[in-house]
Design an enzyme around this catalytic site. Sequence first.
Site, PDB file in Angstrom:
ATOM      1  CE  LYS A  22      47.950 -75.098  42.378  1.00  6.38           C
ATOM      2  NZ  LYS A  22      46.816 -75.165  43.273  1.00  6.38           N
ATOM      3  NE  ARG A  93      38.019 -77.644  41.826  1.00  7.56           N
ATOM      4  CZ  ARG A  93      36.815 -78.174  41.735  1.00  7.56           C
ATOM      5  NH1 ARG A  93      36.577 -79.210  40.962  1.00  7.56           N
ATOM      6  NH2 ARG A  93      35.816 -77.670  42.404  1.00  7.56           N
ATOM      7  CB  CYS A 117      44.272 -81.867  44.439  1.00  8.23           C
ATOM      8  SG  CYS A 117      45.983 -81.449  44.128  1.00  8.23           S
ATOM      9  NE  ARG A 123      38.713 -79.656  44.549  1.00  7.77           N
ATOM     10  CZ  ARG A 123      39.931 -79.174  44.386  1.00  7.77           C
ATOM     11  NH1 ARG A 123      40.935 -79.986  44.168  1.00  7.77           N
ATOM     12  NH2 ARG A 123      40.157 -77.886  44.437  1.00  7.77           N
TER      13      ARG A 123
HETATM   14  N1  EPU Z   1      32.015 -75.934  47.476  1.00  8.03           N
HETATM   15  C1  EPU Z   1      30.703 -76.217  47.255  1.00  8.03           C
HETATM   16  N2  EPU Z   1      30.160 -75.816  46.073  1.00  8.03           N
HETATM   17  C2  EPU Z   1      30.864 -75.132  45.129  1.00  8.03           C
HETATM   18  C3  EPU Z   1      32.196 -74.858  45.364  1.00  8.03           C
HETATM   19  C4  EPU Z   1      32.776 -75.269  46.553  1.00  8.03           C
HETATM   20  O1  EPU Z   1      30.038 -76.824  48.098  1.00  8.03           O
HETATM   21  O2  EPU Z   1      30.284 -74.795  44.094  1.00  8.03           O
HETATM   22  C5  EPU Z   1      32.642 -76.357  48.744  1.00  8.03           C
HETATM   23  C6  EPU Z   1      33.765 -77.374  48.531  1.00  8.03           C
HETATM   24  O3  EPU Z   1      33.263 -78.695  48.458  1.00  8.03           O
HETATM   25  C7  EPU Z   1      34.647 -77.128  49.735  1.00  8.03           C
HETATM   26  C8  EPU Z   1      34.483 -75.620  49.992  1.00  8.03           C
HETATM   27  O4  EPU Z   1      33.294 -75.236  49.322  1.00  8.03           O
HETATM   28  O5  EPU Z   1      34.127 -77.833  50.842  1.00  8.03           O
HETATM   29  C9  EPU Z   1      35.636 -74.752  49.500  1.00  8.03           C
HETATM   30  O6  EPU Z   1      35.843 -74.975  48.111  1.00  8.03           O
HETATM   31  P1  EPU Z   1      36.454 -73.852  47.162  1.00  8.03           P
HETATM   32  O7  EPU Z   1      35.512 -73.628  46.046  1.00  8.03           O
HETATM   33  O8  EPU Z   1      36.847 -72.671  47.989  1.00  8.03           O
HETATM   34  O9  EPU Z   1      37.737 -74.574  46.606  1.00  8.03           O
HETATM   35  P2  EPU Z   1      38.335 -74.505  45.140  1.00  8.03           P
HETATM   36  O10 EPU Z   1      38.092 -73.158  44.558  1.00  8.03           O
HETATM   37  O11 EPU Z   1      37.935 -75.692  44.368  1.00  8.03           O
HETATM   38  C10 EPU Z   1      40.604 -73.501  45.923  1.00  8.03           C
HETATM   39  C11 EPU Z   1      42.043 -73.875  45.780  1.00  8.03           C
HETATM   40  C12 EPU Z   1      42.333 -75.077  46.654  1.00  8.03           C
HETATM   41  C13 EPU Z   1      41.962 -74.762  48.098  1.00  8.03           C
HETATM   42  C14 EPU Z   1      40.523 -74.262  48.204  1.00  8.03           C
HETATM   43  C15 EPU Z   1      40.132 -73.799  49.582  1.00  8.03           C
HETATM   44  C16 EPU Z   1      42.528 -73.241  43.521  1.00  8.03           C
HETATM   45  C17 EPU Z   1      42.813 -73.653  42.135  1.00  8.03           C
HETATM   46  N3  EPU Z   1      42.314 -74.198  44.385  1.00  8.03           N
HETATM   47  O12 EPU Z   1      39.868 -74.632  45.472  1.00  8.03           O
HETATM   48  O13 EPU Z   1      43.743 -75.242  46.571  1.00  8.03           O
HETATM   49  O14 EPU Z   1      42.103 -75.918  48.895  1.00  8.03           O
HETATM   50  O15 EPU Z   1      40.321 -73.175  47.280  1.00  8.03           O
HETATM   51  O16 EPU Z   1      40.972 -72.769  49.998  1.00  8.03           O
HETATM   52  O17 EPU Z   1      42.527 -72.048  43.836  1.00  8.03           O
HETATM   53  C18 EPU Z   1      45.759 -76.389  46.540  1.00  8.03           C
HETATM   54  O18 EPU Z   1      46.303 -75.339  46.163  1.00  8.03           O
HETATM   55  O19 EPU Z   1      46.392 -77.401  46.927  1.00  8.03           O
HETATM   56  C19 EPU Z   1      44.305 -76.466  46.535  1.00  8.03           C
HETATM   57  C20 EPU Z   1      43.648 -77.610  46.531  1.00  8.03           C
END
Ligand code: EPU
Length: 433
Positions: A22, A93, A117, A123
Amino acid sequence: MTKYVIKGGKPLNGEIEISGAKNAAVAIIPAAMLVDGSCRIENIPQISDVTMLLNILRRMGAQVRTVDRHTMDIDCSGVRRANADFDMMTRIRASYYLIGALLGRFGEAVVAMPGGCNFGSVRPIDQHVKGFIAMGAQVDVRNGTVIARVPEGRLHGAEIYLDVASVGATINLMLAAVYAQGQTRIENAAREPHIVDVANFLNAMGADIRGAGTNVIKIRGVSRLTGGTYALIPDQIEAGTYMAAVAGTGGSLLIKNIIPKHMDCITGKLQEMGVTVQEGEDRMLVSRFGPLRRINVKTYYYPGFPTDMQPQIATVLCLAQGTSVITEGVWDTRYKYVNELLKMGANITVDGRKAIVEGVERLTGAKVTAWDLRAGAAMVIAGLCAQGVTEIEGVDYIERGYEDLIEKLRAVGADIESVEIPDSEEQEVIKIG
Ligand code: EPU
C-alpha cells in the site's frame, strides 16, 4: 455502511498471498505524474486509498487504463494543471505526494492539506516544506491549502538534512528533485522498503537516484522520464498483520509473495514470543502451537520494529504470559485502539508513549470500532482470537489498506463476514461517533 462480524477462537491454517505494498502504491501512483508517457504498474493492491488516488489523477486529466485486477497503465502526459481536487485530497494522507510531483513537473502545486489516519495528534509536513524551500520553492500553508510555486520555474538541487527520518518527506523530496537543476542530497533520509521501491520505479522510468535504502539519497536532475513497466514490492505490513493473526489464534500459515528480508524486524519479535518462522525465498511458514511469551517492543524507523505493526502486536501480547511493555517511538500517540481492547477483557495501561500489557487468559467478543487502519487490523486480530462474537464498526479504514481481507481470512479458517449495518443501527452509530 458495513461492519465485520467475527466468531472467534478458531486457529488459522492454510495459505495467504500477500498483495502489493500500500505505502509504495500510494507514492508510486502520484509519481507517475512525473512521467512523460505511459507507465505500466503491476502488483497494485485493490484498496480504497489506491482507488481514490487514481480518481484524483483521472480528474486532473490522466489516462488510467485497467489491464487486469492488479495492473494499470497510467499516462499523465495530458495533464495540464497543477491543482488537484480538494475534497478527494483531504480524504487520504498520501495525496501529499502530489505536492512534490506537481512541483517537480510544473514548478507549481496547489493542493489541500492531506487527510489520512488520525493518531490523535497533528501530522506535520514541516520537513517536506523545508526541503521544497531549500530547492527554490515558495510555500504557503494556509486555511488547509498548500500553495507552492517556483519563481524560476524549475527547482534546483539542494542539500537537505531531515530533522526526523520522515517517510513522507523523503519520498516527496525525491519526487520534487527528479527534474531539479543539479544534484539534491537528502541526509537522514528514511530507509523503509517503500522508499527503495519509489526510487527503483523512478529510475526505471529514467531518473538518476542513488542511495535509497541508506540514510543519504542523491538525486541528479534529469530532463525527462520516458515511461516503462514496474512491479510493486509486496506489503510488509499486510504480511506482518497475518503473521500476528496466526500468532494470536494459533495454527500454521504459509504466507506467500513476500520479501523475507523486509520481515526481519517483525519475525524477530514474533520468534521471541514463541512463534516458529521458517523462511523460504519468497514465503514464510508461520506457526504457533505453544504458549505465547511476553516481550518488550519499541517501534522505530526501519529497520526498527514498524509503528504500523504496533496495534497488531499489542493485541497478540494481550494473550501472552506475563507483562509486556510497548514503546511507541515514531508517533506521539497511537493508542486509541486500547479502549476497544479493554472492552474485550484486555488489561492494558497507557502512559504517554508506553503501554503496559498484562497478559490475560482470554479475550471475549464485544462491539468495537476501528479508529484507524492499523487499529482496525488489531480489532480483526482481537476478534479472531476472542471467545464469542466481535462486531467491528468503522471498517472503511481497514479497507483503505487491506485487499480482500475477509476472503483471505475465510480461506484459512476464520469465521468473519462483512454485514450491512441496518439503517436503525446506523443512526445510532452516527449519533455516538
Ligand atoms: N514528522 C515531522 N515532520 C514532517 C513529517 C513527519 O515531524 O514533516 C514526524 C511525524 O510527526 C512522525 C514521524 O516524523 O512523528 C514519522 O512521520 P512520517 O513522515 O515518516 O510518516 P508519514 O509519511 O506521514 C508514513 C506511512 C504511515 C507510517 C509512517 C511511519 C504512508 C502513506 N504512511 O506516514 O503509515 O506510520 O510513514 O512509518 O506511507 C499506515 O500505513 O497505517 C500508516 C499510517
